[in-house]
Design an enzyme around this catalytic site. Structure first.
Site, short mmCIF file in Angstrom:
data_model
loop_
_atom_site.label_atom_id
_atom_site.label_comp_id
_atom_site.label_asym_id
_atom_site.label_seq_id
_atom_site.Cartn_x
_atom_site.Cartn_y
_atom_site.Cartn_z
N CYS A 154 9.76 1.15 3.45
CA CYS A 154 10.66 0.08 3.89
C CYS A 154 12.09 0.58 4.01
CB CYS A 154 10.58 -1.12 2.94
SG CYS A 154 11.25 -0.80 1.30
N GLU A 211 10.11 -3.61 13.42
CA GLU A 211 9.82 -2.47 12.55
C GLU A 211 8.48 -1.85 12.95
OE1 GLU A 211 9.70 -1.49 7.77
OE2 GLU A 211 9.02 -3.46 8.45
N GLU A 232 -5.19 -3.97 -1.64
CA GLU A 232 -6.62 -3.63 -1.59
C GLU A 232 -6.86 -2.31 -0.86
OE1 GLU A 232 -5.78 -6.60 1.77
OE2 GLU A 232 -5.10 -6.18 -0.28
N LYS A 238 -1.50 -7.94 -8.44
CA LYS A 238 -2.41 -7.97 -7.31
C LYS A 238 -2.04 -6.77 -6.46
CE LYS A 238 -3.18 -8.69 -3.54
NZ LYS A 238 -3.74 -7.72 -2.49
N PHE A 290 0.81 -1.22 0.00
CA PHE A 290 0.00 0.00 0.00
C PHE A 290 0.84 1.27 0.00
CE2 PHE A 290 0.79 -0.51 4.57
CZ PHE A 290 1.11 0.79 4.94
N SER A 312 5.65 -6.89 4.12
CA SER A 312 6.27 -7.15 5.41
C SER A 312 7.08 -8.44 5.37
CB SER A 312 5.20 -7.25 6.50
OG SER A 312 4.41 -8.42 6.31
#
Length: 504
Positions: A287, A389, A182, A179, A155, A232
Site C-alpha cells: 500500500c 491503484e 485466506e 481474521k 495478503f 483495499s
C-alpha cells in the site's frame, strides 16, 4: 516446499487449540511461484465465528486482571520466539506470498518493531492524576482494555500487518481475534503456536479463517468492541461503515496511489534506484509502494526516463529460491490477469510503454503468477491508469512543469497514503511537506513508512476512522479511559448540596 501431492488441510486456532473447520467450505492456498495449490483453508460460517467470539469473551476477564507488567512479560517471550523461529517464518512467507527472502526478512523485522512497542505497554497505559482539584477531591484517569477486538489483515504482509494490528491489543489486556487473509493463512497459524508457547492464556489469541461470512459476524457481533482493518479502499469503506453502524471503534486503512516528486536538482541516478526499489519491490503489492514518479520539467523527465529504462530492463523477476531475484510473482492468477488488463487499458488511454512486463519469458511460460516490471510515460491525470491503484508492477511517469503543479495533482487525488520528494532544496522540501495533503511524507526517503513507535495512517480515501496501525495511538485505540473523582475527607456537615459541583 510442499508439492502438489502434499496439499495440507488447515485449521482455525480457537481457545488455545487448532480446530478443524465444520463449514465444509474451503479456499485454496497457492504457492504463487509455481501456481500449485499447497493447502486448503477452512472458511468459517457465521456460527463458527460466533462460537470463537464467545470463547474469547469468556477468556477476557482473566487476562484483563493480569497486571500490565506480567502481560508485557508474555509479549517479550513471544518476541523472543519470533526471532528464534525467523527461518521458519521466512519459509512460510515466501511459500504462500511469493516474496523474496530479503523482503520476508524485512517484513519480519518491521513487524517485530510493533511487538517491541507493545512490550512498553506499562508506560503507554499510564493515566493522569490531579491532587485537590477542589474541596479535597482528587481526580485521575485510568485506561482499561475494551474486551474482544478483531483484526482483519491483508495478503501482502502475512506477518508485519497482523503483528502491527494485534500486539498492542494483547499487551493492554484485550482478547484478540485475527481474521487473516485466506490467501496467506499459514503464517498466522504458526504465529498462534508461538503465542501459546509464550504463555498467553487460551482464548486470548484466536485465528478464524474465512471470507465475508466470518467478516460480517465480526462486524456485527455485539461482543466485538473494535475492528482494525487493512486492505483495499472499497472494502475499508465497507468495514468502517458497517462496524460503525454497530457502534464499534474502527480503524480501516485502504489503498494508496503514492507519488515521488523529483526536482531538477536531485541526483537522478540515486532517484532511479530509490524509485525502482520502492515501486517494484514485492511485485508492487504494498500500500506504500510508489505508483507514480513526477519529474519536474521536461529536461528532468527525459533524463530520468532514460535512466529508469536502463535500470528496469536489468531487473530479475523469479522465484525466491533463485539468487539475485529482485521480486517474485503477484499473489494469484486473478491478480495477474487484473494487472495485465491494466497494462492494456493504459495503452488504450494513450500512455507510452517504456518497459513492457508482458514480454518476459517467465511471464509467458511459467505456471507461476509472474508479471514483469512495466513503466508508462506521458500518463495523463484523469485516465484510469493514473487514478486507480494497480496492485502489481505497473508504474507511471507523470510529467509536471512545477512543484506547485505536482502538489495540486497529488492533493486532488482521492487517496492520500504516502508521498515523497527528492530534492537538495530545503525550501522546496519545506513547501512540499507543509502543503501536501497526505498522511505519510518522505523527503529523500522512497518509502516513508514510520518506524513502529510512530503512528501509521494515510489521509482521505486511504483511511476510514481515526486510529492508526503503528505507534502509541494503538494503546489509545485498544483501551477506554475512565476519569474518577474521589474524596476521602471526614464528613464535616450533614447538609445536602444541590448546586452543580464546581471549584468556586
Amino acid at each position: 516446499m510442499p508439492t502438489a501431492q502434499e496439499v495440507r488441510t488447515l485449521t482455525h486456532f480457537i481457545d488455545g487449540k487448532m480446530v478443524e473447520g465444520t463449514s465444509g467450505r474451503y479456499g485454496s492456498v497457492y504457492n504463487p511461484t509455481t501456481g500449485e495449490v499447497i493447502a486448503q483453508v477452512p472458511l468459517a460460517t457465521a456460527e463458527e465465528t460466533r462460537e470463537a467470539i464467545a470463547k474469547a469473551q469468556a477468556a477476557f476477564p482473566q487476562w484483563r486482571d493480569v497486571s500490565v507488567a506480567k502481560r508485557a512479560e508474555v509479549v517479550l517471550k513471544f518476541r523472543n520466539l519470533l526471532t528464534e523461529n525467523i527461518d521458519k517464518l521466512i519459509e512460510l512467507i515466501c511459500t504462500e506470498s511469493g516474496k523474496t527472502i530479503e523482503d520476508a526478512k524485512g517484513e519480519i523485522t518491521r513487524g517485530i518493531e510493533s511487538v517491541d512497542l507493545a512490550i512498553g505497554a506499562p508506560h503507554l497505559v499510564k493515566g493522569e492524576y490531579s491532587v485537590n482539584v477542589g474541596g479535597g477531591i482528587n481526580a485521575y484517569s485510568a485506561k482499561y482494555p475494551l474486551g474482544v477486538v478483531a483484526a482483519i489483515s491483508p495478503f501482502n504482509f502475512p506477518i508485519m500487518v497482523p503483528l502491527a494490528q494485534t500486539s498492542m491489543a494483547v499487551a493492554v489486556g484485550n482478547a484478540v481475534i485475527l481474521k487473516a487473509s485466506e490467501k496467506v493463512p499459514m503464517t498466522a497459524l504458526f504465529v498462534s503456536e508461538l503465542w501459546k508457547k509464550a504463555g498467553l492464556p487460551d482464548g486470548i489469541w484466536t485465528v478464524v479463517n474465512g471470507d465475508k461470512d466470518a467478516v460480517n459476524e465480526l462486524l456485527e457481533n455485539p461482543a466485538v468492541q473494535a475492528i482494525s482493518f487493512v486492505g483495499s479502499t472499497p472494502v475499508a469503506q465497507y468495514i468502517y461503515e458497517t462496524a460503525a453502524k454497530y457502534g464499534k471503534r474502527v480503524t480501516a486503512l485502504g489503498g494508496g496511489k503514492n507519488n515521488m516528486v523529483v526536482m531538477p536538482d536531485a541526483d537522478l541516478e540515486q532517484v532511479a534506484d530509490a524509485f525502482i526499489g520502492a515501486a517494484y519491490g514485492a511485485a508492487s503489492q504494498r500500500c506504500m509502494a510508489l505508483s507514480t514518479i513526477m519529474p519536474v520539467g521536461e529536461e528532468t523527465a527525459e533524463r530520468l526516463v532514460e535512466i529508469l529504462k536502463r535500470k528496469i530492463d536489468g531487473l530479475k523477476v523469479g522465484a525466491y529460491t533463485e539468487p539475485d531475484t529482485n521480486f517474485g510473482p503477484v499473489i494469484s492468477q486473478q491478480s495477474k490477469d487484473t494487472v495485465l488488463a491494466a497494462i492494456q487499458r493504459g495503452e488504450k488511454e494513450g500512455a507510452v510503454v517504456v518497459c513492457d512486463g508482458r514480454e518476459l519469458e517467465i511471464v509467458k511460460e511459467s505456471n507461476g503468477f509472474f508479471v514483469g516490471p512495466t513503466l508508462f510515460d506521458h500518463v495523463k491525470p484523469g485516465t484510469e491508469i493514473y487514478e486507480q491503484e494497480v496492485f502489481g508492477p505497473v508504474r507511471n511517469v507523470v510529467r509536471v512543469n512545477s512543484l506547485e503543479e505536482a502538489i495540486q495533482l497529488i492533493n486532488e487525488h482521492e487517496l492520500g497514503n504516502g508521498v515523497t520528494i527528492f530534492t537538495n532544496d530545503g525550501a522546496a522540501a519545506r513547501k512540499f511537506t507543509t502543503e501536501i495533503e497526505v498522511g505519510m511524507v518522505g523527503v529523500n526517503v522512497p518509502i516513508p513508512i514510520p518506524v513502529g513507535y510512530h503512528n501509521f495512517a494515510g489521509f482521505k480515501g486511504s483511511r476510514f476512522g481515526e486510529g492508526h496501525m503503528f505507534g502509541p495511538d494503538q494503546a489509545r485505540f485498544f483501551t477506554k479511559t475512565k476519569t474518577i473523582s474521589e474524596r476521602w475527607a471526614a464528613p464535616v456537615t450533614n447538609t445536602s448540596t444541590f448546586a452543580f459541583p464546581s471549584n468556586s
